[in-house]
Design a protein around this motif. Sequence first.
Motif, PDB file in Angstrom:
ATOM      1  N   LEU A 198       0.758  -1.179  -0.127  1.00 40.99           N
ATOM      2  CA  LEU A 198       0.026   0.065   0.067  1.00 40.99           C
ATOM      3  C   LEU A 198       0.768   1.485  -0.240  1.00 40.99           C
ATOM      4  O   LEU A 198       2.085   1.247   0.379  1.00 40.99           O
ATOM      5  CB  LEU A 198      -0.919   0.064   1.080  1.00 40.99           C
ATOM      6  N   SER A 199       0.122   2.327  -0.337  1.00 40.01           N
ATOM      7  CA  SER A 199       0.871   3.641  -0.296  1.00 40.01           C
ATOM      8  C   SER A 199       0.778   4.015   0.966  1.00 40.01           C
ATOM      9  O   SER A 199      -0.021   3.241   2.052  1.00 40.01           O
ATOM     10  CB  SER A 199       0.301   4.679  -1.229  1.00 40.01           C
ATOM     11  N   LYS A 200       1.665   5.036   1.343  1.00 40.82           N
ATOM     12  CA  LYS A 200       1.693   5.222   3.087  1.00 40.82           C
ATOM     13  C   LYS A 200       0.218   5.842   3.228  1.00 40.82           C
ATOM     14  O   LYS A 200      -0.494   5.546   4.414  1.00 40.82           O
ATOM     15  CB  LYS A 200       2.693   6.563   3.133  1.00 40.82           C
ATOM     16  N   GLU A 201      -0.511   6.668   2.396  1.00 41.39           N
ATOM     17  CA  GLU A 201      -1.779   7.231   2.806  1.00 41.39           C
ATOM     18  C   GLU A 201      -2.902   6.114   2.629  1.00 41.39           C
ATOM     19  O   GLU A 201      -3.918   6.135   3.738  1.00 41.39           O
ATOM     20  CB  GLU A 201      -2.296   8.044   1.718  1.00 41.39           C
ATOM     21  N   LYS A 202      -2.625   5.116   1.951  1.00 41.00           N
ATOM     22  CA  LYS A 202      -3.630   4.060   1.805  1.00 41.00           C
ATOM     23  C   LYS A 202      -3.600   3.163   3.146  1.00 41.00           C
ATOM     24  O   LYS A 202      -4.664   2.807   3.757  1.00 41.00           O
ATOM     25  CB  LYS A 202      -3.858   3.257   0.782  1.00 41.00           C
ATOM     26  N   ALA A 203      -2.338   2.939   3.324  1.00 40.07           N
ATOM     27  CA  ALA A 203      -2.063   2.248   4.648  1.00 40.07           C
ATOM     28  C   ALA A 203      -2.662   2.915   5.860  1.00 40.07           C
ATOM     29  O   ALA A 203      -3.396   2.209   6.719  1.00 40.07           O
ATOM     30  CB  ALA A 203      -0.630   2.091   4.763  1.00 40.07           C
ATOM     31  N   ASN A 204      -2.385   4.181   6.182  1.00 38.87           N
ATOM     32  CA  ASN A 204      -2.854   4.974   7.175  1.00 38.87           C
ATOM     33  C   ASN A 204      -4.372   4.977   7.315  1.00 38.87           C
ATOM     34  O   ASN A 204      -4.965   4.963   8.352  1.00 38.87           O
ATOM     35  CB  ASN A 204      -2.097   6.331   7.341  1.00 38.87           C
ATOM     36  N   ALA A 205      -5.026   5.023   6.213  1.00 40.90           N
ATOM     37  CA  ALA A 205      -6.571   5.048   6.006  1.00 40.90           C
ATOM     38  C   ALA A 205      -6.994   3.817   6.503  1.00 40.90           C
ATOM     39  O   ALA A 205      -7.955   3.700   7.224  1.00 40.90           O
ATOM     40  CB  ALA A 205      -6.914   5.376   4.671  1.00 40.90           C
ATOM     41  N   LEU A 206      -6.406   2.751   6.044  1.00 42.21           N
ATOM     42  CA  LEU A 206      -6.617   1.242   6.285  1.00 42.21           C
ATOM     43  C   LEU A 206      -6.591   1.005   7.986  1.00 42.21           C
ATOM     44  O   LEU A 206      -7.567   0.845   8.756  1.00 42.21           O
ATOM     45  CB  LEU A 206      -6.159   0.203   5.654  1.00 42.21           C
ATOM     46  N   LYS A 207      -5.359   1.596   8.401  1.00 43.77           N
ATOM     47  CA  LYS A 207      -5.368   1.533   9.957  1.00 43.77           C
ATOM     48  C   LYS A 207      -6.433   2.289  10.612  1.00 43.77           C
ATOM     49  O   LYS A 207      -7.052   1.564  11.742  1.00 43.77           O
ATOM     50  CB  LYS A 207      -4.025   2.061  10.313  1.00 43.77           C
ATOM     51  N   PRO A 239     -12.825  -0.072  24.181  1.00 41.02           N
ATOM     52  CA  PRO A 239     -11.499  -0.115  24.463  1.00 41.02           C
ATOM     53  C   PRO A 239     -10.792  -1.344  23.902  1.00 41.02           C
ATOM     54  O   PRO A 239     -10.000  -1.652  24.646  1.00 41.02           O
ATOM     55  CB  PRO A 239     -11.710  -0.066  25.979  1.00 41.02           C
ATOM     56  N   LYS A 240     -11.045  -2.079  22.936  1.00 40.19           N
ATOM     57  CA  LYS A 240     -10.623  -3.212  22.501  1.00 40.19           C
ATOM     58  C   LYS A 240      -9.367  -2.815  21.653  1.00 40.19           C
ATOM     59  O   LYS A 240      -8.748  -3.562  21.064  1.00 40.19           O
ATOM     60  CB  LYS A 240     -11.571  -3.926  21.520  1.00 40.19           C
ATOM     61  N   VAL A 241      -8.968  -1.558  21.348  1.00 41.62           N
ATOM     62  CA  VAL A 241      -7.624  -1.322  20.855  1.00 41.62           C
ATOM     63  C   VAL A 241      -6.731  -0.483  21.524  1.00 41.62           C
ATOM     64  O   VAL A 241      -7.290   0.179  22.546  1.00 41.62           O
ATOM     65  CB  VAL A 241      -7.758  -0.625  19.539  1.00 41.62           C
ATOM     66  N   TYR A 242      -5.380  -0.841  21.418  1.00 40.31           N
ATOM     67  CA  TYR A 242      -4.569   0.156  22.170  1.00 40.31           C
ATOM     68  C   TYR A 242      -4.366   1.553  21.621  1.00 40.31           C
ATOM     69  O   TYR A 242      -3.809   2.204  21.938  1.00 40.31           O
ATOM     70  CB  TYR A 242      -3.073  -0.403  22.128  1.00 40.31           C
ATOM     71  N   ASN A 243      -4.545   1.366  20.247  1.00 46.35           N
ATOM     72  CA  ASN A 243      -4.270   2.497  19.362  1.00 46.35           C
ATOM     73  C   ASN A 243      -4.816   3.708  19.611  1.00 46.35           C
ATOM     74  O   ASN A 243      -5.902   3.651  20.135  1.00 46.35           O
ATOM     75  CB  ASN A 243      -4.555   2.368  18.079  1.00 46.35           C
ATOM     76  N   GLN A 244      -4.097   4.936  19.495  1.00 47.17           N
ATOM     77  CA  GLN A 244      -4.811   6.129  19.263  1.00 47.17           C
ATOM     78  C   GLN A 244      -4.468   6.470  17.927  1.00 47.17           C
ATOM     79  O   GLN A 244      -3.441   6.413  17.575  1.00 47.17           O
ATOM     80  CB  GLN A 244      -4.036   7.140  20.224  1.00 47.17           C
ATOM     81  N   ILE A 245      -5.222   7.286  17.267  1.00 48.13           N
ATOM     82  CA  ILE A 245      -4.946   7.418  15.810  1.00 48.13           C
ATOM     83  C   ILE A 245      -4.063   8.460  15.632  1.00 48.13           C
ATOM     84  O   ILE A 245      -4.165   9.513  16.178  1.00 48.13           O
ATOM     85  CB  ILE A 245      -6.253   7.839  15.084  1.00 48.13           C
ATOM     86  N   GLN A 246      -2.906   7.996  15.076  1.00 41.16           N
ATOM     87  CA  GLN A 246      -1.758   8.984  14.738  1.00 41.16           C
ATOM     88  C   GLN A 246      -1.251   8.698  13.505  1.00 41.16           C
ATOM     89  O   GLN A 246      -0.878   7.496  13.025  1.00 41.16           O
ATOM     90  CB  GLN A 246      -0.929   9.041  15.994  1.00 41.16           C
ATOM     91  N   PRO A 247      -0.719   9.670  12.551  1.00 42.41           N
ATOM     92  CA  PRO A 247      -0.173   9.248  11.285  1.00 42.41           C
ATOM     93  C   PRO A 247       1.262   8.776  11.427  1.00 42.41           C
ATOM     94  O   PRO A 247       2.069   8.975  12.466  1.00 42.41           O
ATOM     95  CB  PRO A 247      -0.124  10.531  10.642  1.00 42.41           C
ATOM     96  N   VAL A 248       1.717   7.979  10.649  1.00 45.87           N
ATOM     97  CA  VAL A 248       3.069   7.520  10.551  1.00 45.87           C
ATOM     98  C   VAL A 248       3.759   8.405   9.804  1.00 45.87           C
ATOM     99  O   VAL A 248       3.515   8.760   8.663  1.00 45.87           O
ATOM    100  CB  VAL A 248       2.852   6.068   9.835  1.00 45.87           C
ATOM    101  N   ASN A 249       5.101   8.637  10.429  1.00 44.36           N
ATOM    102  CA  ASN A 249       6.065   9.379   9.553  1.00 44.36           C
ATOM    103  C   ASN A 249       7.008   8.725   8.765  1.00 44.36           C
ATOM    104  O   ASN A 249       6.957   7.498   8.773  1.00 44.36           O
ATOM    105  CB  ASN A 249       6.920  10.232  10.599  1.00 44.36           C
TER     106      ASN A 249
END
Length: 118
Positions: free
Chosen positions: A89-98, A108-118
Amino acid sequence: MSNFIDEAEKSHSYSVFQIKNEDKKSKNRNHKFYVVSKIEEPEAVLNMVRSMAYSPTAGGGTKEISSDMKKVGKDYKEKYTVLKVKGGLSKEKANALKSDLIDKAGAPKVYNQIQPVN
């Protein structure tokens, strides 16, 4: 050289991984963590996330899951499963899928807080 870097960023070289806590003793059992990475090997992704436990730049869900992995000790590879959700995937598509995966899983079933990947 700038064009080369721009083209490399646009290339389909990112993957989305799901890491699931399956430690029966953990308060966060069955919680998931989604990560975007250029690394292709699931075990390497797991090692990368675990190594962030003492990182001064890691925060939120990354810090929480990596700390949970450190508490388990050397058996962390048996207590956490890694699934490659999608690659190429492109970086943008990967972040969108995430982001979509995090939204679907819901707190509360995920650890994540939505943050972009650098």
